[in-house]
Design an enzyme around this catalytic site. Structure first.
Site, PDB file in Angstrom:
ATOM      1  N   HIS A   1      -6.534  -0.546  -9.355  1.00 57.26           N
ATOM      2  CA  HIS A   1      -7.990  -0.518  -9.187  1.00 57.26           C
ATOM      3  C   HIS A   1      -8.565   0.255 -10.367  1.00 57.26           C
ATOM      4  CE1 HIS A   1      -8.644  -2.237  -5.099  1.00 57.26           C
ATOM      5  NE2 HIS A   1      -7.331  -2.125  -5.112  1.00 57.26           N
TER       6      HIS A   1
ATOM      7  N   CYS B   1     -10.123  -1.016  -0.652  1.00 55.87           N
ATOM      8  CA  CYS B   1      -9.690  -0.914   0.743  1.00 55.87           C
ATOM      9  C   CYS B   1     -10.771  -0.216   1.559  1.00 55.87           C
ATOM     10  CB  CYS B   1      -8.384  -0.140   0.826  1.00 55.87           C
ATOM     11  SG  CYS B   1      -7.898   0.188   2.527  1.00 55.87           S
TER      12      CYS B   1
ATOM     13  N   HIS C   1      -0.476  -3.432  -9.054  1.00 55.76           N
ATOM     14  CA  HIS C   1      -1.810  -3.694  -8.474  1.00 55.76           C
ATOM     15  C   HIS C   1      -2.683  -2.467  -8.732  1.00 55.76           C
ATOM     16  CE1 HIS C   1      -4.267  -5.112  -4.812  1.00 55.76           C
ATOM     17  NE2 HIS C   1      -4.693  -3.869  -4.964  1.00 55.76           N
TER      18      HIS C   1
ATOM     19  N   ASN D   1     -10.845  -3.764  -7.936  1.00 56.13           N
ATOM     20  CA  ASN D   1      -9.579  -4.029  -8.627  1.00 56.13           C
ATOM     21  C   ASN D   1      -9.827  -4.183 -10.123  1.00 56.13           C
ATOM     22  OD1 ASN D   1      -9.303  -5.339  -5.787  1.00 56.13           O
ATOM     23  ND2 ASN D   1      -7.227  -5.263  -6.541  1.00 56.13           N
TER      24      ASN D   1
ATOM     25  N   ARG E   1      -9.121 -11.688  -1.085  1.00 55.40           N
ATOM     26  CA  ARG E   1      -8.653 -10.766  -0.043  1.00 55.40           C
ATOM     27  C   ARG E   1      -9.125  -9.341  -0.349  1.00 55.40           C
ATOM     28  NH1 ARG E   1      -6.056  -6.056   0.417  1.00 55.40           N
ATOM     29  NH2 ARG E   1      -4.471  -6.673  -1.098  1.00 55.40           N
ATOM     30  N   ASP E   2      -8.550  -8.707  -1.345  1.00 59.23           N
ATOM     31  CA  ASP E   2      -8.916  -7.325  -1.660  1.00 59.23           C
ATOM     32  C   ASP E   2     -10.398  -7.252  -2.046  1.00 59.23           C
ATOM     33  OD1 ASP E   2      -8.733  -4.627  -2.278  1.00 59.23           O
ATOM     34  OD2 ASP E   2      -6.886  -4.833  -3.411  1.00 59.23           O
TER      35      ASP E   2
END
Ligand code: COA
Ligand code: ZN
Length: 311
Positions: free
Chosen positions: A209, A240, A207, A249, A14-15
């Protein structure tokens, strides 16, 4: 004494993929999801049910969910910004809906085209719908450690939104997201301490990055403060598309490699993880940030170089 369990939650599909311009074919996404769940990740964020116009490379979320093998014990999650996304996610039989909203007004406007108040009002309906179907709800609070457009995001602002999500929407989990790598270890420790002290029963995820090279340091600071769940992305891909300056990430294989050396139990088979990571560069058409892919594991041995010939 048993080693402490740290839950690794893979967000590369996803990310990671949302930051890529190339559309990874649906069958390849399914194969990667299955390989990652077999490798032992605790949770897999499989895709996002956002507007296909906003993130075209994840427009096949329904098909990906339909094709994956569900390994018992693995939580299959998806990012959802609104009611339309929730309806699609429920139809796709997700285990968990991961709501998304930003702690920063500017980032929420650029990412979701709504004010935070508008997002929250919509997410209230999403959470109610998910709960009425017996689906767990987590909220990912973007820019919890800083915003690339506003700078500092006050801790109190983050705590206030957490309060509203817990009290009014009864979410089971909160993810504090460092969307553009602005978090630093002492800040992570402080915010983690506060959230854990206030909501001891809440499933807290961190979470990060690695945009400024503090990713692993932040994970370790979170662990010291008692956090047990971390999002990470295979190869260290991600970011994003609506946050200026966003990059990957924290890298799953780097985190697992480091935590294993330190004696934590991640439940993840590093060898299998690396096999999957090795497929990424072909899949994406470019190099990925992972250092472990380049250097190998700490005790991977290299052949002795041939002795120099004496003149
Ligand atoms: N799933 C599928 N389609 C959706 C959707 C969803 N969750 N939400 C909206 N749409 C569709 C609408 O049906 C509409 O389609 P149409 O133009 O064919 O009529 C179109 O998208 C626009 O809908 P609207 O409600 O006006 O939304 P918007 O254009 O203001 O966008 C969001 C708002 C939240 C849907 C959009 O900004 C979005 O999906 N953002 C997510 C961004 C993201 O994933 N960022 C990275 C994660 S951190
Ligand atoms: Zn992210």
């Amino acid at each position: 004494m048993n080693p402490r369990r740290i839950h690794i939650q893979e967000v590369g599909l996803r990310d990671g993929l949302q930051a890529e311009s190339r559309f990874v074919p649906t069958m390849e996404k399914i194969a990667l999801a299955d390989a990652l769940s077999k490798a032992g990740v605790a949770k897999l964020e499989v895709s996002s049910f956002v507007s296909p116009k906003a993130v075209p490379v994840l427009a096949d979320a329904v098909e990906v969910f339909a094709g994956i093998e569900r390994k018992p014990g693995v939580v299959y999650s998806a990012l959802v910004p609104n009611l339309r996304g929730a309806e699609r996610a429920i139809e796709a039989r997700v285990d968990e809906i991961n709501l998304v909203m930003s702690a920063s007004e500017s980032h929420n406007l650029s990412n979701l085209r709504m004010t935070r108040a508008q997002s929250f009002a919509g997410l209230r309906d999403v959470a109610a719908l998910a709960h009425s179907h017996g689906i767990k709800v987590n909220v990912s609070l973007s820019c919890s450690f800083g915003c690339p457009m506003e700078g500092e995001v006050e801790q109190q602002t983050v705590l206030d939104w957490c309060t509203r999500f817990v009290d009014e929407l009864q979410v089971q989990g909160i993810t504090l997201c460092d969307t553009t790598g602005m978090a630093y270890p002492t800040q992570v420790r402080e915010l983690t301490d506060k959230v854990r002290a206030r909501w001891p029963g809440l499933e807290l995820t961190l979470h990060f990055h690695n945009t400024r090279g503090m990713g692993l340091a932040n994970v370790l600071a979170g662990i010291d403060a008692g956090a047990e769940r971390f999002d990470a992305s295979l190869g260290g891909i991600g970011g994003c598309p609506y946050a200026p300056g966003a990059t990957g990430n924290v890298c799953t294989e780097e985190i697992v490699h480091a935590l294993e050396l330190m004696g934590y139990d991640t439940g993840v088979d590093l060898g299998q993880l690396l096999k999957s990571a090795h497929t990424l560069e072909d899949l994406l058409g470019h190099a990925v940030p992972s250092q472990i892919l380049k250097a190998g594991r700490r005790l991977d041995l290299h052949p002795v170089p041939p002795a120099p010939i004496k003149a």
